[in-house]
Design a protein around this motif. Structure first.
Motif, short mmCIF file in Angstrom:
data_model
loop_
_atom_site.label_atom_id
_atom_site.label_comp_id
_atom_site.label_asym_id
_atom_site.label_seq_id
_atom_site.Cartn_x
_atom_site.Cartn_y
_atom_site.Cartn_z
N THR A 48 -6.77 0.47 2.81
CA THR A 48 -5.57 0.11 3.56
C THR A 48 -4.31 0.70 2.92
O THR A 48 -3.42 1.20 3.61
CB THR A 48 -5.44 -1.42 3.64
OG1 THR A 48 -5.56 -1.97 2.32
CG2 THR A 48 -6.52 -2.01 4.54
N ASN A 75 -4.32 4.52 3.51
CA ASN A 75 -4.00 4.86 4.90
C ASN A 75 -2.50 4.78 5.15
O ASN A 75 -1.91 5.64 5.82
CB ASN A 75 -4.75 3.91 5.84
CG ASN A 75 -4.93 4.50 7.23
OD1 ASN A 75 -4.74 5.69 7.45
ND2 ASN A 75 -5.30 3.65 8.17
N ASN A 90 -0.74 7.75 2.96
CA ASN A 90 -1.10 9.09 3.46
C ASN A 90 -0.54 9.35 4.84
O ASN A 90 -0.08 10.46 5.14
CB ASN A 90 -2.62 9.25 3.47
CG ASN A 90 -3.18 9.55 2.09
OD1 ASN A 90 -2.55 10.25 1.30
ND2 ASN A 90 -4.36 9.03 1.80
N THR A 91 -0.57 8.34 5.70
CA THR A 91 -0.04 8.52 7.06
C THR A 91 1.44 8.83 7.01
O THR A 91 1.93 9.72 7.72
CB THR A 91 -0.29 7.26 7.91
OG1 THR A 91 -1.70 7.03 8.01
CG2 THR A 91 0.30 7.42 9.31
N PRO A 134 -0.50 2.28 10.63
CA PRO A 134 -0.26 2.86 9.30
C PRO A 134 0.99 3.73 9.28
O PRO A 134 1.29 4.45 10.24
CB PRO A 134 -1.52 3.69 9.06
CG PRO A 134 -2.57 3.06 9.90
CD PRO A 134 -1.88 2.57 11.12
#
Length: 528
Positions: free
Chosen positions: A276, A279, A282-283, A306
């Motif tokens: 989580t 994500n 990185n998003t 995200p």
């Protein structure tokens, strides 16, 4: 009557002056350096020992979780604060500035750091919020409850282990260094910092409660004279709302400890999940331009997706801390946290092995050193920060680390469920104790500590009613008048003081006893 002082100094350092008026420690103290005396007095206080049973974020009671409590947190804040102070004192480029601003003594910052959380009630920040609401709305106390103000009240008023049996009789420098938010909720100083165009951190009123005064503050009106005495030495050096350098060091160390050690806790117990957090970070890194183009309405509507929460953080920083925030530095901080936290620490679940323990220790040591080493001093800071500041890259990294903690720990529904139960417990305990202190048939059978606190608060509020009743205006906007109103305020403050001196377990046990849910005798012999 004050205890005799163990000597005389013709040219005493004004920073060593104590509430009792003396400048040198009494003979009963082991140390001779007045600031080390203060550190020893704090560390020896039962209020300090109590912190071992007070929640930092979640309680370990009954769960076996190996997580920080308020005591271990305070020790780590003191460790980081002393390291910062010692580093600053080795830098010739800031020596004159530190002297001009009032000094930066490692013993002062250590003592203040050890004392800074003495007033935190059972169940951490949740308990603070509940007691504040009840203090203002149930008891009509104008300044409610605040953990920092309660800490200052303890060392100046309610801890009876000092040489004069009223507070710990700490020096001016240490008391001033405890004032992270050197103002009261509503009245001091004038003009109040909440009215500044860009209020200091904590000075602004809560957005959902306009007219209630600052959301954070470090003293109640009952301790106003102590604030004024401890700040008198600094009036020519600092604006009335500014932290001393030593308070700024403590505040920065608190941020460092909070940013690192709570993440360490929740990785250790398996709450902070790699997927989580990865994500989210990185998003945002991959779609930063796209996310920056979203309208505020679209961003709010997509908050569960995200990257959106991190983009919301970036915008909040621009709105509140435009003096420091920089988009490139923010992106670099997100990438740094991803590399160190996500791809490093969280990549392998904690399993209790030697390797896992070493990974946690290495992460904590690297980050603490990185942040401590980045601290500097500025002569004319913005109103949003103190004179002691993190370097720009590290400031952004702390914001991202704190975001991870808030987004993936504090906002968890299971934690909310746990905290709602704790809020009900504290509310019921306040109600039960209020009924007891107002029962004239039971007045002689109150816990002795609660009885003494009622008498103490009665004297304080009666004095304020005579000298400046405007300080007692409560949530209704009415000034209390008459002895009955003053006694009601005193009972309310005493109940709050009493509950704030309990550990998590003591609060639960006391409510069980008052509710008849246990057959065991409950004794207040261990209550502060």
């Amino acid at each position: 009557m004050h205890h005799e002082q163990s000597g005389h100094q013709e040219h005493a350092d004004p920073r060593t002056e104590r509430r009792s008026g003396g400048n040198v420690p009494v003979q009963a103290d082991l140390a001779t350096n007045p600031f080390r005396v203060d550190r020893d007095r704090v560390a020896s206080s039962p209020f300090f020992a109590r912190l071992g049973g007070v929640t930092q974020v979640v309680s370990s009671t009954g769960s076996g979780l190996l997580v920080h409590n308020r005591l271990t947190h305070s020790l780590k804040v003191a460790q980081a604060a002393r390291a910062i102070a010692e580093r600053l004192n080795t830098r010739p480029d800031v020596a004159n500035l530190l002297d001009k601003l009032g000094g930066c003594d490692p013993d002062v910052v250590e003592a203040a750091s050890l004392a800074h959380d003495l007033g935190h009630p059972p169940f951490g920040h949740l308990g603070e919020q509940v007691l504040d609401r009840l203090a203002r709305h149930r008891f009509g106390l104008s300044d409610g409850f605040e953990g920092n103000a309660q800490s200052f009240r303890i060392v100046t008023t309610t801890d009876v282990r000092g040489p004069a049996a009223v507070g710990l009789d700490l020096t001016v420098a240490v008391r001033a260094a405890m004032l992270k938010y050197p103002w009261t909720r509503l009245s001091y100083p004038t003009p109040h910092p909440r009215d500044l165009p860009a209020p200091p951190r904590g000075a602004a009123e809560p957005e959902d409660a306009p007219g209630t005064g600052s959301s954070k503050f470090s003293a109640y009106v009952t301790e106003l004279q102590d604030v004024e005495q401890s700040r008198a030495f600094y009036t020519a050096r600092l604006d009335a709302w500014q932290q001393t350098v030593e308070a700024s060091v403590m505040d920065t160390a608190d941020d460092i400890a909070y940013a690192i050690h709570d993440l360490e806790d929740f990785h250790r117990v398996g709450v902070l999940q790699h997927a989580t957090v990865s994500n989210e970070l990185n998003t945002w890194l991959e779609h930063a331009v796209e996310l920056a183009g979203l309208s505020a309405a679209d961003l709010a509507a997509q908050e569960r997706r995200p990257g959106r929460s991190l983009e919301a953080l970036r915008r909040r920083l621009h709105a509140k801390d435009s003096w420091a925030v920089h988009d490139d530095a923010f992106a670099q901080a997100v990438a740094k946290v991803r590399a160190e936290l996500v791809d490093g620490l969280l990549a392998v679940p904690f399993d209790g092995s030697v390797e896992a323990e070493q990974a946690v220790a290495g992460f904590s040591a690297r980050w603490t050193r990185r942040l401590v080493d980045s601290v500097g001093v500025v002569e004319e800071p913005t109103t949003r920060t103190g004179h002691v500041v993190l370097a720009v890259p590290q400031w952004h990294e702390v914001q991202v680390l704190k975001f991870v903690h808030r987004r993936f720990v504090l906002l968890r529904p299971d934690l909310a469920l746990h905290q709602r139960g704790q809020a009900r417990l504290l509310t019921a305990l306040v109600e039960a104790l209020e009924q007891w202190v107002t029962d004239r048939h039971e007045a002689n059978r109150l816990p002795r500590r609660l009885h003494d606190l009622v008498e103490l608060a009665g004297e304080e509020y009666a004095a304020l009613a005579r000298t400046d009743p405007s300080l007692l205006v409560g949530a209704t906007g009415e000034t209390p008048s008459g002895p009955d109103a003053v006694r009601a305020l005193a009972r309310g403050r005493a109940v709050v003081d009493f509950i704030a001196s309990l550990t998590d377990n003591q609060a639960a046990a006391l409510l069980d006893a008052l509710s008849g849910r246990t057959g065991q005798l409950w004794t207040d012999a261990f209550v502060l």
